[in-house]
Design a protein around this motif. Structure first.
Motif, PDB file in Angstrom:
ATOM      1  N   THR A 189     112.391  35.568  43.301  1.00  0.00           N
ATOM      2  CA  THR A 189     111.422  36.541  42.797  1.00  0.00           C
ATOM      3  C   THR A 189     109.991  36.104  43.095  1.00  0.00           C
ATOM      4  N   ALA A 220     106.668  37.221  46.192  1.00  0.00           N
ATOM      5  CA  ALA A 220     106.294  38.269  47.136  1.00  0.00           C
ATOM      6  C   ALA A 220     104.933  37.976  47.745  1.00  0.00           C
ATOM      7  N   ALA A 253     108.841  41.521  49.082  1.00  0.00           N
ATOM      8  CA  ALA A 253     109.668  40.482  48.464  1.00  0.00           C
ATOM      9  C   ALA A 253     110.941  40.321  49.287  1.00  0.00           C
ATOM     10  N   ARG A 297     113.371  43.636  49.074  1.00  0.00           N
ATOM     11  CA  ARG A 297     112.597  44.752  48.525  1.00  0.00           C
ATOM     12  C   ARG A 297     111.178  44.768  49.070  1.00  0.00           C
ATOM     13  N   TYR A 315     104.069  39.930  40.071  1.00  0.00           N
ATOM     14  CA  TYR A 315     104.028  41.235  40.729  1.00  0.00           C
ATOM     15  C   TYR A 315     105.189  42.136  40.297  1.00  0.00           C
ATOM     16  N   TRP A 316     106.368  41.510  40.054  1.00  0.00           N
ATOM     17  CA  TRP A 316     107.594  42.294  39.926  1.00  0.00           C
ATOM     18  C   TRP A 316     107.530  43.260  38.749  1.00  0.00           C
ATOM     19  N   GLN A 317     106.939  42.822  37.639  1.00  0.00           N
ATOM     20  CA  GLN A 317     106.897  43.697  36.479  1.00  0.00           C
ATOM     21  C   GLN A 317     106.065  44.950  36.756  1.00  0.00           C
ATOM     22  N   CYS A 336     105.649  46.357  39.751  1.00  0.00           N
ATOM     23  CA  CYS A 336     106.469  47.183  40.639  1.00  0.00           C
ATOM     24  C   CYS A 336     107.536  47.925  39.854  1.00  0.00           C
TER      25      CYS A 336
END
Length: 258
Positions: free
Chosen positions: A98, A100, A118, A123, A189-191, A193
């Motif tokens: 996780t 990116a 990522a 993704r 970043y993931w949250q 996205c």
């Protein structure tokens, strides 16, 4: 409104180049890890990606400024590319997928293009001002992104990055947790996205930098959401962030502000 299709194409090509570098160094036995003055880690992949992006931008957009996490720079009044070569470096160096590369173009102080790639997750997310937000997952065809329709805090799926970053304000975050349906720490970043995808309804970061937020701001807003700092000011460069589906934004701010 000006379109930025060409700039988005540039950003996507930059992300392709970054992915080649990061995936070649991911889980490498000879990965070099240093510690910056703020005690956060930096790997040889971080610097290699930023250097490659800077070199390509010098050729493709020679008149534009560049601000990067590792090599510095300044945010200009006109066109500035903002690069976070690896967001989630701690995950990267520990072998977690996780992380990116974040690439944004800011024009006159507003992000107009954002790409989040990522590759270890398979993704990528991207957006440009006025043209919507999109995601590609596992090689599937791109699909448009849209935030959720949740309207009550009691139904909200919430995320933050690290509880330790809240410091004395931790009680305010925990108060927000108690108002919400479920909480996780997807982080970084993931949250954001996931807010743009409609998977999460709310993501909150008490400490963040321009390179952490510029790309995800345009992603969230183009997906129909809201993006401000913790005092409610729109923008990516105020040192904190709250990304939401828009419907629960004010209610969340009210809880965080006590």
């Amino acid at each position: 409104m000006a379109t930025h299709a060409d700039d988005l194409s540039v950003a996507l090509r930059l992300a392709d180049a970054a992915d080649e570098i990061t995936m070649a160094r991911f889980r490498a036995d000879d990965l070099v890890v240093d510690r910056k003055p703020d005690r956060t880690p930096v790997t040889d992949a971080d610097t290699a990606v930023e250097d490659a992006v800077r070199s390509r931008l010098a050729a493709a957009r020679p008149d534009d400024r560049i601000l990067g996490e590792e090599r510095g720079g300044t945010l200009g009044a006109d066109r500035t590319w903002i690069v976070d070569p690896i967001d989630g470096t701690k995950n990267f160096l520990r072998g977690g997928p996780t992380w990116a590369t974040l690439i944004a173009l800011v024009v006159a102080g507003s992000p107009v293009v954002g790409v989040v790639s990522a590759p270890a997750l398979g993704r990528r997310w991207w957006a440009s001002q006025g043209a919507g937000a999109f995601g590609s997952f596992g090689g599937a065809a791109p699909r448009p992104l849209r935030v959720s329709g949740v309207r009550s805090l009691s139904d909200v799926y919430l995320s933050t990055t690290d509880l330790n970053t809240w410091g004395p304000a931790l009680d305010r975050y925990l108060a927000l947790v108690s108002e919400c349906w479920e909480s996780r720490a997807f982080g970084d970043y993931w949250q954001h996205c996931l807010v743009a995808e409609g998977v999460l309804d709310l993501a909150v970061e008490p400490v963040a930098y321009a390179w952490d937020l510029a790309a995800v701001q345009v992603l969230v807003t183009e997906a129909g959401g809201s993006f401000t700092d913790l005092s409610g000011r729109p923008g990516f460069d105020h040192g904190s962030a709250i990304a939401s589906n828009g419907h629960v934004h004010d209610a969340a701010l009210a809880v965080l502000q006590g």
